[in-house]
Design a protein around this motif. Structure first.
Motif, PDB file in Angstrom:
ATOM      1  N   UNK A 288      29.531  33.320  28.606  1.00 33.22           N
ATOM      2  CA  UNK A 288      30.877  33.688  28.161  1.00 33.22           C
ATOM      3  C   UNK A 288      31.750  34.236  29.283  1.00 33.22           C
ATOM      4  N   UNK A 289      31.164  34.422  30.472  1.00 33.54           N
ATOM      5  CA  UNK A 289      31.937  34.969  31.587  1.00 33.54           C
ATOM      6  C   UNK A 289      32.189  36.458  31.475  1.00 33.54           C
ATOM      7  N   UNK A 290      31.323  37.163  30.753  1.00 44.98           N
ATOM      8  CA  UNK A 290      31.461  38.610  30.564  1.00 44.98           C
ATOM      9  C   UNK A 290      30.793  39.348  31.727  1.00 44.98           C
ATOM     10  N   UNK A 291      31.577  40.066  32.498  1.00 43.46           N
ATOM     11  CA  UNK A 291      31.056  40.797  33.662  1.00 43.46           C
ATOM     12  C   UNK A 291      30.692  42.222  33.285  1.00 43.46           C
ATOM     13  N   UNK A 292      29.755  42.794  34.037  1.00 42.79           N
ATOM     14  CA  UNK A 292      29.265  44.130  33.735  1.00 42.79           C
ATOM     15  C   UNK A 292      29.157  44.969  34.998  1.00 42.79           C
ATOM     16  N   UNK A 293      29.548  46.236  34.886  1.00 38.41           N
ATOM     17  CA  UNK A 293      29.373  47.222  35.945  1.00 38.41           C
ATOM     18  C   UNK A 293      28.553  48.374  35.375  1.00 38.41           C
TER      19      UNK A 293
END
Length: 488
Positions: A288-293
């Motif tokens: 889904x192209x969900x980025x995480x930090x």
């Protein structure tokens, strides 16, 4: 907002003399800047064809171009669109003792969007607030910000384009951007007036230069010289925060139940189940192209490294990066403290894990005196703004404080000293930090109170039992990913 222009009708001979004097003074000012402890940021604003590019070229010719970087941004690339809008602006910032010249810079997109009807005044004002916050962050950190708006009225713009088109040697300089600026002049004029009004702030004032003056570049050079002189001629004052403005934060660590345990025989089965769940969620996030930090903070020997290892064990190595934060390098010291944290922000669908982070500003730098009181108090707002830009862009921000009590830390320190393959982990600095345990706990309480946001929450992890801590982090992170995926 000030107007900066030379008297009209100055003879060419007189202008040549003024130019020679100005060039000498600008070089002298630049030499002094190279010994200063701040960067200089020059924003040349104006509509296409107003003369910002010409003014930039003249400044580079009149000064030592080795200490000047010019930034003219094209529409965002695919890589840039995967990050927050200001990612590329932060990465372009000049280090201390150098000069950055920006052709419209962070003003260009909001200006065009309003002029072309792609945004309304509500959205534009929100963009203006973002600009003001960005510039305030730079200015209060010490940057010299010089903003010059080159104004060219409609008649002068028409004449300029006609003159260029009539000459075969200059016809090429009239591009689609300039024709667009003329076609939509009235819309750009209204947008520009609103932009100047909304972003003319203390420490970030606009000066307007009349672009129809044939010698307008002298006015630009004069404004730059005067701004540098004024800055170098006075001591930089920074806002002070008095103690009465600072209420005590609630104690969040003492109430934690540090006796929570997971039996060893149950741990492995739970770990495998949680890791499987995490793997599936990260694959969904990738698609889904969900980025995480992820951010990990905690006392020395709290077990951050072990948690990060169990968190990443089941993951595809291509989707995550671990950033271990140490003392700033010389390059990083020459920038705002947040600059180095913008660099590694993840691509779409990827994950970046910070083993210590920007919260060092309000923890170790506060307690050890590396940041003065005004700086670390100011940092809470700067950090919240930084994280808001990440979450507004759609990134997941998960923050963990791994807590152990003082007795457990002492036990782990002693165990490290007698274990050959762990002895390198214990240093004299760890023992010194332990002496300031109470000060660090107060700093943690303040940090949680001022930076725990619904979109970027802190999770307090009881870390005396390593197995319990590892499982809690993976479980809560999975929950946060599930919520983000469901809402996306």
């Amino acid at each position: 907002m000030a107007t900066n222009e030379l008297k009209r009708g100055v003879p060419n001979g007189r202008c040549k003399k003024l130019e020679a004097e100005l060039r000498t003074e600008l070089i002298a000012a630049q030499e002094r800047l190279q010994k200063a402890r701040f960067p200089t940021i020059i924003v040349l604003g104006g509509f296409a064809g107003a003369g910002t590019s010409e003014a930039s070229n003249v400044l580079r010719q009149w000064m030592d171009s080795h200490g000047i970087e010019v930034c003219a941004f094209e529409p965002p690339s695919a890589e840039e669109r995967e990050r927050p809008e200001y990612w590329r602006y932060w990465l372009s910032l000049p280090p201390k003792r150098t000069i950055g010249i920006y052709l419209n810079g962070w003003y260009d997109r909001p200006l065009r969007d309003l002029a072309h009807g792609r945004s309304d005044e509500v959205v534009f004002d929100r963009d203006s607030d973002r600009i003001a916050a960005f510039e305030k962050t730079l200015v209060v950190d010490g940057a010299l910000l010089i903003k010059l708006w080159i104004h060219l009225d409609k008649e002068a713009r028409q004449q300029r384009i006609a003159d260029l088109e009539q000459n075969p040697l200059t016809r090429w300089r009239v591009n689609a951007d300039e024709r667009e600026g003329l076609k939509y002049y009235d819309e750009f004029k209204r947008a520009g007036d609103r932009l100047l009004q909304k972003t003319d702030n203390r420490g970030a004032r606009w000066q307007v230069v009349e672009g129809s003056d044939p010698h307008y570049t002298l006015a630009v050079g004069h404004a730059v010289r005067e701004a540098i002189r004024q800055r170098l001629g006075k001591k930089k004052s920074r806002p002070k925060l008095v103690e009465s403005d600072w209420p005590s934060a609630p104690n969040v660590l003492t109430p934690l139940d540090m006796e929570q345990r997971v039996p060893k025989k149950e741990y492995q089965a739970l770990l495998e189940r949680y890791q499987g769940r995490l793997y599936r969620l990260t694959q969904q996030a990738r698609r889904k192209g969900l980025s995480t930090v992820l951010v990990f903070e905690g006392a020395d020997a709290a077990g951050k490294g072990g948690i990060i290892q169990r968190l990443t064990d089941p993951l595809d190595a291509s989707i995550y990066q671990i950033i271990q934060i140490a003392a700033p390098t010389e390059e990083e010291h020459a920038q705002h403290y947040l600059w180095r944290f913008w660099h590694p922000l993840p691509h779409a669908g990827r994950m970046v894990i910070f083993d210590r982070s920007w919260y060092g500003r309000v923890l170790v730098e506060r307690v050890e005196g590396f940041a003065d009181e005004a700086a670390w108090k100011r940092a809470y707002g700067e950090i919240n703004d930084f994280e808001a830009q990440l979450t507004d862009h759609g990134m997941v921000v998960a923050k963990y404080w791994i807590h152990i009590d003082k007795d457990e830390q002492l036990r782990r320190f002693k165990a490290r000293q007698v274990t050959p393959h762990k002895r390198w982990k214990i240093t004299d600095e760890d023992w010194r930090n332990r002496e300031k345990w109470d000060e660090y706990e107060i700093a943690v309480d303040d940090m949680i109170a001022h930076t725990h946001m619904p979109t970027a929450p802190w999770t307090l992890v009881e870390g005396n039992d390593k197995r319990f801590a590892r499982l809690k982090v993976i479980d809560t992170f999975c929950q946060q990913l599930e919520q983000a995926l469901a809402s996306g």
